[in-house]
Write a protein that holds these residues in place. Structure first.
Motif: not given
Length: 299
Positions: A146-149, A153-161, A166-167, A184-186
């Protein structure tokens, strides 16, 4: 000829509005410069009865259906000016032609700027995408990046999960995550790398790995990117439309803006691209709103 409505933009919102207005026996001119934002997309998803269809094919079907309604005209040309002229609107095209309309629907959508990463356009639309709802199923259970600047970033990673456990979240050298978000991501085993990306490796648009400035390399088969979105056309600003805090044109449930007889539908109103079916639905509602306004005026 005075048109009932000039539609700026031939995406799903503009096309569906033209369909509703054509069936309402309204004289419509639809302008489309054939520069669709999703031109790199190979398949469109989430549109019932058309799941997996190439966007170009979907547009071609819509064009064929609209030919049933002779009051709808197509103009494949870029609009350069939309201005209020007395009680109506004047629309000027790049070749100097002038059109006049009682109402205007702004459905020109968005343009996107991808993160500044070498060769990212090579992979975009083939193994890197911007919408998990549109392309997540095809990438399910793969090792994804997930690439976000930005703040998404957090919401895109959370959704993709939801599609892959494996993110790897990359911010490309930008500090956009809070300590709480990192924690939270960890806890979900989503790794974070804030180092700038040196390059993307792969073959024929299929991602194989991400290489960072320090030389570290991570194997990834695809992923999702958060672009920077801006209005594809300046006409909302030129006409005096109000914008929301995200840069989208403010409009009500039927597409009405704060400017009399100016309507908006699709991505231009939300500044975050929606699925095609959502944009088409907004175009339908705007078409109903425009016809209702004209009916009230004429009755």
């Amino acid at each position: 000829m005075l048109h009932d409505c000039a539609i700026i933009g031939g995406g799903p919102a503009g096309l569906n509005a033209a369909l509703v207005l054509g069936r309402s026996r309204r004289n419509v001119v639809l302008f489309d410069n054939n520069r669709a934002r999703n031109a790199v997309t190979q398949e469109a998803h989430g549109f019932m009865t058309r799941d997996g269809i190439p966007p170009a094919e979907l547009r071609a079907i819509a064009h064929r259906e609209l030919t049933r309604y002779p009051s709808v005209q197509f103009r494949q040309v870029t609009v350069t000016e939309v201005a209020k002229a007395s009680e109506n609107f004047r629309i000027r095209t790049e070749n100097g032609d002038l059109y006049e309309a009682r109402t205007v629907l702004l459905a020109s959508g968005l343009k996107e700027t991808l993160p500044d990463i070498p060769d990212i356009h090579t992979f975009y639309g083939k193994s890197l995408f911007n919408c998990p709802y549109c392309d997540g199923w095809e990438r399910k259970d793969e090792p994804l990046v997930v690439i976000a600047e930005n703040e998404h970033a957090f919401d895109l990673a959370k959704t993709t999960y939801q599609w892959s456990r494996s993110l790897l979240l990359c911010t490309n050298g930008h500090a956009v995550l809070t300590a709480e978000q990192k924690e939270k991501l960890a806890s979900k085993n989503i790794r974070v790398n804030e180092t700038r990306i040196r390059s993307l490796k792969g073959h024929e648009g299929k991602l194989q790995s991400v290489v960072f400035e320090g030389g570290e390399e991570e194997a990834r088969t695809g992923g999702f990117v958060s672009p920077h979105w801006t209005q594809a056309a300046p006409f909302g600003e030129h006409l005096g439309c109000r914008f929301n805090e995200h840069g989208g044109i403010e409009s009500d449930d039927f597409g009405r803006t704060n400017v009399e007889n100016v309507f908006s539908a699709g991505d231009a109103s939300v500044i975050i691209p929606a699925q095609l079916v959502v944009a088409a639905g907004e175009g339908s509602r705007a078409g109903i709103g425009i016809n209702s306004l004209l009916t009230t005026v004429d009755f």
